[in-house]
Each structure stands twice: as structure tokens, then as C-alpha cells.
Design a protein around this motif. Sequence first.
Motif, mmCIF file in Angstrom:
data_model
loop_
_atom_site.group_PDB
_atom_site.id
_atom_site.type_symbol
_atom_site.label_atom_id
_atom_site.label_comp_id
_atom_site.label_asym_id
_atom_site.label_seq_id
_atom_site.Cartn_x
_atom_site.Cartn_y
_atom_site.Cartn_z
ATOM 1 N N PHE A 1 42.309 30.328 34.703
ATOM 2 C CA PHE A 1 41.924 31.597 34.354
ATOM 3 C C PHE A 1 41.351 32.356 35.738
ATOM 4 C CE2 PHE A 1 41.592 29.727 30.186
ATOM 5 C CZ PHE A 1 42.011 30.752 29.515
ATOM 6 N N LYS A 2 41.644 33.578 36.007
ATOM 7 C CA LYS A 2 40.804 34.411 36.924
ATOM 8 C C LYS A 2 40.741 35.660 36.619
ATOM 9 C CE LYS A 2 41.399 31.583 40.674
ATOM 10 N NZ LYS A 2 41.507 30.335 39.732
ATOM 11 N N LEU A 3 39.621 36.306 37.066
ATOM 12 C CA LEU A 3 39.161 37.715 36.726
ATOM 13 C C LEU A 3 39.803 38.303 38.050
ATOM 14 C CD1 LEU A 3 38.019 39.654 34.748
ATOM 15 C CD2 LEU A 3 35.982 39.665 36.226
ATOM 16 N N HIS A 4 40.761 39.101 37.878
ATOM 17 C CA HIS A 4 41.520 39.766 39.109
ATOM 18 C C HIS A 4 40.709 40.994 39.122
ATOM 19 C CE1 HIS A 4 44.851 36.814 40.024
ATOM 20 N NE2 HIS A 4 44.560 36.859 38.665
ATOM 21 N N GLN A 5 40.327 41.834 40.386
ATOM 22 C CA GLN A 5 39.543 42.799 40.437
ATOM 23 C C GLN A 5 40.123 43.412 41.742
ATOM 24 O OE1 GLN A 5 35.784 41.070 40.024
ATOM 25 N NE2 GLN A 5 35.562 40.880 42.195
ATOM 26 N N LEU A 6 39.927 44.934 41.716
ATOM 27 C CA LEU A 6 40.178 45.637 42.838
ATOM 28 C C LEU A 6 39.029 45.656 43.617
ATOM 29 C CD1 LEU A 6 42.062 47.608 43.895
ATOM 30 C CD2 LEU A 6 40.811 49.750 42.876
ATOM 31 N N CYS A 7 37.782 45.456 43.192
ATOM 32 C CA CYS A 7 36.499 45.308 43.982
ATOM 33 C C CYS A 7 35.365 44.870 42.889
ATOM 34 C CB CYS A 7 36.130 46.761 44.504
ATOM 35 S SG CYS A 7 35.668 48.182 43.347
ATOM 36 N N ASP A 8 34.225 44.309 43.473
ATOM 37 C CA ASP A 8 33.058 44.063 42.407
ATOM 38 C C ASP A 8 32.582 45.366 42.120
ATOM 39 O OD1 ASP A 8 31.528 42.488 41.191
ATOM 40 O OD2 ASP A 8 30.395 41.317 42.962
ATOM 41 N N TRP A 9 31.389 44.964 41.201
ATOM 42 C CA TRP A 9 30.884 46.199 40.712
ATOM 43 C C TRP A 9 30.088 47.235 41.827
ATOM 44 C CZ3 TRP A 9 30.977 46.996 35.617
ATOM 45 C CH2 TRP A 9 31.148 45.889 34.812
ATOM 46 N N ARG A 10 30.662 48.399 41.595
ATOM 47 C CA ARG A 10 30.239 49.435 42.539
ATOM 48 C C ARG A 10 29.705 50.565 41.724
ATOM 49 N NH1 ARG A 10 30.818 45.681 45.342
ATOM 50 N NH2 ARG A 10 31.890 45.445 47.512
ATOM 51 N N TRP A 11 28.744 51.461 42.656
ATOM 52 C CA TRP A 11 28.499 52.736 42.008
ATOM 53 C C TRP A 11 29.433 53.661 42.411
ATOM 54 C CZ3 TRP A 11 24.609 52.612 38.453
ATOM 55 C CH2 TRP A 11 23.458 51.956 38.786
#
Length: 400
Positions: free
Chosen positions: A336-346
Amino acid sequence: MVTLSNADKALKTFYLGVLADQLNVGVNPLLAKIGQTSADVWGKEVKKLAPYGINGGIGSGEECDNLPASGSNNYAQFTLTLKNLFGKIELSDKAIRASQNSAGAFVNLLNAEMDGLLKASKFNFGRMLYGDGSGLIATTVANSGNANNQITVDSIKALMEGMTVDVYKADGTKDATVSGARILTIDRASRIVTLSLSAGAKIEAGCKLYVQGSKNNEITGLEAIFGQSETIYGLKRKDYSFLTPYTNTVDGKVTVTAIQDAIDSIEGTSGGAVDFIVASYNVRKQYVEHLSQTRTNVDYLTLDGGYKALSYSGIPFVADRFVADGDMYLLNSADFKLHQLCDWRWLEGESGSVLHQVPGKACYSATLVKYADMLCERPMAQAKLTFTGKTATEAAADVE
């Protein structure tokens, strides 16, 4: 003096790091176990080549025979659309001005808002990890009859006071007259939910409840792997046998035999090694009762993030509120991988500010965002057991 600029800086420099860490590790033991990566993200999509089977260039032969013919690795391309995850807070101009001469009061104001955002985000993100991506949180069984705004639902596991929900009729159309209602109270014993409906509005039986704007927009959770859909990750299940995981419905309560059969099947079929077990609370209780009846010691483990877990032959065994009663998942977490464009951001404006005035209102809002989705590159190495809690005789009687 506390100013809007100071508040903006605090959100970006102090609170963001704490929020991101809590939402990446502190949601539940499963998320803490899953790796997060920006690899294989192309624009708004996740595109990953997943290998399956083995290389075909192997063989044996006589001393002077031709060498084995080459056979390249098998790959299937998974495709997912990144899901848009949001969390929003609001600060009134009046509250900001009232605390501008007291740094302590303003910090308390921000802390209260951040705690509320974190609690809601943890609940929603944790729920999505075990869903199928549809966003369905409950189905109405009936109107309670006490009031039009009171409904009985099939399950309250995914519901919480304060949630804003959309309601879709049995035919799949959105009911605009009741959508956007908030959950006021939940009678958990009778599964009766009270909503903030306007006078005259009414929800009938067979309606579907979703978190506002979330229908078919949620993370591709565990149930998507074990569901009955014809496709997953853009591929047809019938075309690729490795997309079919191990599933089994077991009459009666939890048994070590059923668990071990699932683990052995996974190891024999895929070569994978189960390293994480998660179940509903009633299944964990049955497992502990089984250990007690067989006079077996209950061993415990400490996981990343400080979580405590039971041990099944050295494999962490945890329970989660969002796992359906009677269900147990046996997982290879490395798949399993959580693919993300970026981490949490405002969400930032043109000037880089995160606090924005709400049009037409004397208040300011800030929105936390993340664009991500979860992918399992080897579904065949995962398993799901469903324990009915009934003997074979009792189950047969129900069918009759």
C-alpha cells in the motif's frame, strides 16, 4: 498586538507542521503503517506500473540445448485520480479584535479551532481508509415517526454529531431540499439520527447519506479492493487474476484456523507475508475470548505512533471503529502507498496569505488541503474474513 498578519504566520509556521504530523501518523495504526510518496503522480493522476507474476526467461535443459527463451516481466498500469481532501476553519473578525490585546487569548482561540479541525479531519480520513471511495456513510431504514427530521439508519459507525451531509434518494438523485443538513444528535442504541432540517422537509427510507460534496470523491479505501465492482484502478478484474484478493465468510466466531488458512493462502499464492491485521471491535473481543478459553497468553506490541496492538504470531492485531462488525483484514502493508501531490498545505492566496475574508461576512477562513489517493499494487496478497457469529446450523436456518 495580535494582528491578522500574525495569525497568518502562526498558521503557516507553527500549526501546519503539527497538523500534518498528526494527520499522517495520528489518524490510526493503519495509516501510520502505510508509506506516503509523491512518486508515480502525473498531473492530477496516479499512474503506476504494477508487476505481477514472474519473469518468463527461466528453464532447464540438456548441456547443448538452446538457452531458455527470454520472457519479460508482466506489468499492468494502474490509474487513479487524485482525490481532493479539505478541512476548513473560520475566525470571526469580532473574535480576533476582542483578543488582539491579549496574545494568550488569541492563542487559545487558534488552539480551539485547530483542535476542532484536527478531530474532524482524523475522523473523516480514518473513515475513508476503510471505505470503497463512494463516500456512503449510512442508508436510511425509516423515518422514526417522532419528527420529520429524525431518521433511523442501518449503521451509525461513520456518523458523528456536527457532520454536514448530502442526501440522495433511492433512485440516485440528490435531494436538494434536505442536503446540507447537519447532524444534531445521534441515539446510538436505536440508531436514530436527528438532522437540522427545515420545516416540512422529510427523509424517507432507502436514502443514502454522504459527507457534503463527497459522493464518489473519497479515497480508494480497503473496501474497494474487496468489493464487487468489475473494475479497480482502471482495470477489469476478470482480465487480471492478481486483482482478486482472498475472501472468506466463516460461520461462527473467530478461530485461529480461519486466520491461519487466510495467511497460508496468501503466502502460497502471492509469496507475500501478512504484517498487519485490523478488525472490528467485536472480532477482537472474540479473539481475546478464544485465547482465554484455550489458556493462551495475550501478547502485546507497541507500533509506530505509540499505538498498542495484540500479537498474532508476531503480527500486530488492532481494532478500528470503522471496520464493519464481523470483519477482519489481513494485509501486506508494503503493498500500500498513499500517493500524494504534496503533503498537507494551507490554501494560499496570491499574496501568500492563508486567512481570507469570507465574501459578504465579517469573518476569515483558512482551508487545509491535500491531493492524494491510496493504491494497493498487489490485491491478491490481501485477505478479508467475515465472521457471522452464528453456527452453520443457525446460518442455514436464517436462509430458510
